[in-house]
Design a protein around this motif. Structure first.
Motif, PDB file in Angstrom:
ATOM      1  N   ALA A 103     -17.232 113.044 -46.534  1.00  0.00           N
ATOM      2  CA  ALA A 103     -18.641 113.145 -46.927  1.00  0.00           C
ATOM      3  C   ALA A 103     -19.366 114.167 -46.052  1.00  0.00           C
ATOM      4  O   ALA A 103     -20.159 114.980 -46.559  1.00  0.00           O
ATOM      5  N   LEU A 104     -19.119 114.154 -44.755  1.00  0.00           N
ATOM      6  CA  LEU A 104     -19.756 115.120 -43.843  1.00  0.00           C
ATOM      7  C   LEU A 104     -19.313 116.548 -44.120  1.00  0.00           C
ATOM      8  O   LEU A 104     -20.097 117.489 -44.005  1.00  0.00           O
ATOM      9  N   LEU A 105     -18.038 116.707 -44.488  1.00  0.00           N
ATOM     10  CA  LEU A 105     -17.500 118.044 -44.730  1.00  0.00           C
ATOM     11  C   LEU A 105     -17.724 118.532 -46.159  1.00  0.00           C
ATOM     12  O   LEU A 105     -17.425 119.685 -46.474  1.00  0.00           O
ATOM     13  N   GLY A 106     -18.218 117.663 -47.024  1.00  0.00           N
ATOM     14  CA  GLY A 106     -18.484 118.058 -48.403  1.00  0.00           C
ATOM     15  C   GLY A 106     -17.220 118.278 -49.212  1.00  0.00           C
ATOM     16  O   GLY A 106     -17.170 119.163 -50.076  1.00  0.00           O
ATOM     17  N   ILE A 107     -16.202 117.464 -48.953  1.00  0.00           N
ATOM     18  CA  ILE A 107     -14.930 117.570 -49.666  1.00  0.00           C
ATOM     19  C   ILE A 107     -14.555 116.192 -50.197  1.00  0.00           C
ATOM     20  O   ILE A 107     -15.069 115.180 -49.715  1.00  0.00           O
ATOM     21  N   PRO A 108     -13.675 116.117 -51.186  1.00  0.00           N
ATOM     22  CA  PRO A 108     -13.251 114.807 -51.679  1.00  0.00           C
ATOM     23  C   PRO A 108     -12.451 114.036 -50.618  1.00  0.00           C
ATOM     24  O   PRO A 108     -11.675 114.630 -49.857  1.00  0.00           O
ATOM     25  N   ALA A 109     -12.645 112.742 -50.566  1.00  0.00           N
ATOM     26  CA  ALA A 109     -11.837 111.895 -49.685  1.00  0.00           C
ATOM     27  C   ALA A 109     -10.371 112.102 -50.032  1.00  0.00           C
ATOM     28  O   ALA A 109     -10.013 112.265 -51.200  1.00  0.00           O
ATOM     29  N   GLY A 110      -9.525 112.137 -49.027  1.00  0.00           N
ATOM     30  CA  GLY A 110      -8.107 112.365 -49.240  1.00  0.00           C
ATOM     31  C   GLY A 110      -7.715 113.831 -49.260  1.00  0.00           C
ATOM     32  O   GLY A 110      -6.537 114.150 -49.413  1.00  0.00           O
ATOM     33  N   SER A 111      -8.692 114.742 -49.094  1.00  0.00           N
ATOM     34  CA  SER A 111      -8.381 116.176 -49.050  1.00  0.00           C
ATOM     35  C   SER A 111      -7.570 116.509 -47.798  1.00  0.00           C
ATOM     36  O   SER A 111      -7.698 115.848 -46.766  1.00  0.00           O
ATOM     37  N   ALA A 112      -6.784 117.565 -47.902  1.00  0.00           N
ATOM     38  CA  ALA A 112      -5.996 118.023 -46.753  1.00  0.00           C
ATOM     39  C   ALA A 112      -6.918 118.610 -45.692  1.00  0.00           C
ATOM     40  O   ALA A 112      -7.827 119.394 -45.997  1.00  0.00           O
ATOM     41  N   VAL A 113      -6.688 118.192 -44.455  1.00  0.00           N
ATOM     42  CA  VAL A 113      -7.441 118.693 -43.301  1.00  0.00           C
ATOM     43  C   VAL A 113      -6.460 118.919 -42.153  1.00  0.00           C
ATOM     44  O   VAL A 113      -5.320 118.459 -42.186  1.00  0.00           O
ATOM     45  N   PHE A 114      -6.927 119.636 -41.153  1.00  0.00           N
ATOM     46  CA  PHE A 114      -6.215 119.717 -39.884  1.00  0.00           C
ATOM     47  C   PHE A 114      -6.901 118.765 -38.925  1.00  0.00           C
ATOM     48  O   PHE A 114      -8.128 118.793 -38.787  1.00  0.00           O
ATOM     49  N   ALA A 115      -6.120 117.920 -38.273  1.00  0.00           N
ATOM     50  CA  ALA A 115      -6.637 117.085 -37.197  1.00  0.00           C
ATOM     51  C   ALA A 115      -6.171 117.758 -35.908  1.00  0.00           C
ATOM     52  O   ALA A 115      -4.985 118.059 -35.759  1.00  0.00           O
ATOM     53  N   ALA A 116      -7.112 118.029 -35.020  1.00  0.00           N
ATOM     54  CA  ALA A 116      -6.778 118.751 -33.796  1.00  0.00           C
ATOM     55  C   ALA A 116      -7.272 117.998 -32.577  1.00  0.00           C
ATOM     56  O   ALA A 116      -8.278 117.280 -32.650  1.00  0.00           O
ATOM     57  N   GLU A 117      -6.565 118.173 -31.488  1.00  0.00           N
ATOM     58  CA  GLU A 117      -7.006 117.660 -30.193  1.00  0.00           C
ATOM     59  C   GLU A 117      -6.881 118.803 -29.191  1.00  0.00           C
ATOM     60  O   GLU A 117      -5.892 119.541 -29.196  1.00  0.00           O
ATOM     61  N   ARG A 118      -7.916 118.937 -28.355  1.00  0.00           N
ATOM     62  CA  ARG A 118      -7.920 119.994 -27.345  1.00  0.00           C
ATOM     63  C   ARG A 118      -8.335 119.405 -26.007  1.00  0.00           C
ATOM     64  O   ARG A 118      -9.284 118.630 -25.936  1.00  0.00           O
ATOM     65  N   VAL A 119      -7.629 119.798 -24.975  1.00  0.00           N
ATOM     66  CA  VAL A 119      -8.032 119.495 -23.603  1.00  0.00           C
ATOM     67  C   VAL A 119      -8.320 120.829 -22.940  1.00  0.00           C
ATOM     68  O   VAL A 119      -7.485 121.746 -22.973  1.00  0.00           O
ATOM     69  N   THR A 120      -9.510 120.954 -22.367  1.00  0.00           N
ATOM     70  CA  THR A 120      -9.933 122.189 -21.711  1.00  0.00           C
ATOM     71  C   THR A 120      -9.928 121.975 -20.205  1.00  0.00           C
ATOM     72  O   THR A 120     -10.412 120.947 -19.725  1.00  0.00           O
ATOM     73  N   PHE A 121      -9.404 122.973 -19.481  1.00  0.00           N
ATOM     74  CA  PHE A 121      -9.221 122.876 -18.039  1.00  0.00           C
ATOM     75  C   PHE A 121     -10.009 123.951 -17.301  1.00  0.00           C
ATOM     76  O   PHE A 121     -10.184 125.061 -17.812  1.00  0.00           O
ATOM     77  N   THR A 122     -10.442 123.614 -16.087  1.00  0.00           N
ATOM     78  CA  THR A 122     -11.059 124.600 -15.203  1.00  0.00           C
ATOM     79  C   THR A 122      -9.953 125.425 -14.552  1.00  0.00           C
ATOM     80  O   THR A 122      -8.759 125.140 -14.722  1.00  0.00           O
ATOM     81  N   LEU A 123     -10.333 126.415 -13.762  1.00  0.00           N
ATOM     82  CA  LEU A 123      -9.377 127.272 -13.078  1.00  0.00           C
ATOM     83  C   LEU A 123      -8.467 126.482 -12.136  1.00  0.00           C
ATOM     84  O   LEU A 123      -7.303 126.814 -11.960  1.00  0.00           O
ATOM     85  N   ASN A 124      -8.995 125.393 -11.553  1.00  0.00           N
ATOM     86  CA  ASN A 124      -8.166 124.585 -10.649  1.00  0.00           C
ATOM     87  C   ASN A 124      -7.418 123.468 -11.391  1.00  0.00           C
ATOM     88  O   ASN A 124      -6.974 122.509 -10.774  1.00  0.00           O
ATOM     89  N   GLU A 125      -7.299 123.626 -12.728  1.00  0.00           N
ATOM     90  CA  GLU A 125      -6.512 122.713 -13.571  1.00  0.00           C
ATOM     91  C   GLU A 125      -7.124 121.317 -13.728  1.00  0.00           C
ATOM     92  O   GLU A 125      -6.428 120.362 -14.033  1.00  0.00           O
ATOM     93  N   THR A 126      -8.423 121.190 -13.526  1.00  0.00           N
ATOM     94  CA  THR A 126      -9.110 119.927 -13.761  1.00  0.00           C
ATOM     95  C   THR A 126      -9.532 119.863 -15.226  1.00  0.00           C
ATOM     96  O   THR A 126     -10.257 120.744 -15.698  1.00  0.00           O
ATOM     97  N   PRO A 127      -9.094 118.848 -15.961  1.00  0.00           N
ATOM     98  CA  PRO A 127      -9.554 118.729 -17.345  1.00  0.00           C
ATOM     99  C   PRO A 127     -11.017 118.283 -17.375  1.00  0.00           C
ATOM    100  O   PRO A 127     -11.390 117.355 -16.674  1.00  0.00           O
ATOM    101  N   PHE A 128     -11.846 118.986 -18.140  1.00  0.00           N
ATOM    102  CA  PHE A 128     -13.259 118.610 -18.201  1.00  0.00           C
ATOM    103  C   PHE A 128     -13.759 118.353 -19.617  1.00  0.00           C
ATOM    104  O   PHE A 128     -14.905 117.952 -19.810  1.00  0.00           O
TER     105      PHE A 128
END
Length: 160
Positions: A103-128
């Motif tokens: 509903a939020l994306l304006g597409i039919p339920a059951g439509s193909a999507v990409f599910a993604a997860e991202r972890v972003t790190f600082t220069l000293n490798e701390t995830p923030f």
């Protein structure tokens, strides 16, 4: 977006502080019961919804953060909190849109999507930042440039 003459914007759907769930705790390397800022945004290309993002940021790193519609999260994180992304690890899987996301994306339920997860790190490798995204499969493509290690290329050239 620029290549397609579209302006990337976002609309804040919700933002609040809560105890991190186990998945966010693990991704951010936080102690149990740590507090995170949860920022839920609808990502747009022009006026068209392309994705839904839910960011989890350790609350201790961003006291008082309140993001306005259209504001750049990374500009705020860098300018106000001195959090600079050095690298990120992102994982994509194919999925089907549930009713609420569709509903939020304006597409039919059951439509193909990409599910993604991202972890972003600082220069000293701390995830923030830990982000869970759902992006429209009909309007999004993943393009990879696969390049041989530069050292290997040089060695191959010298030995040829």
């Amino acid at each position: 977006m620029r290549r397609h003459n579209l302006v990337a914007t976002s609309r804040v759907l919700d933002q609040f502080e809560a105890e991190a769930d186990q998945h966010a705790t693990d991704a951010l390397r936080l102690p149990p019961k740590s507090r995170v800022l949860i920022l839920k945004r609808l990502r747009l290309a022009g006026a068209e919804p392309l994705g839904l993002q839910i960011a989890h940021i350790p609350a201790a790193l961003v006291p008082g953060l309140h993001l306005a519609d259209g504001a750049s999260l990374y500009e705020v994180l860098q300018g106000r909190y001195r959090l600079y992304p050095a690298r990120a690890r992102e994982t994509y899987v194919a999925a089907l849109a549930d009713d609420a996301t569709a509903a939020l994306l304006g597409i039919p339920a059951g439509s193909a999507v990409f599910a993604a997860e991202r972890v972003t790190f600082t220069l000293n490798e701390t995830p923030f930042e830990f982000v869970q995204s759902t992006v429209r499969g009909d309007r999004y493509a993943i393009v990879l440039d696969l390049v041989r290690n530069a050292g290997e290329q040089q060695a191959l050239t010298l030995n040829s």
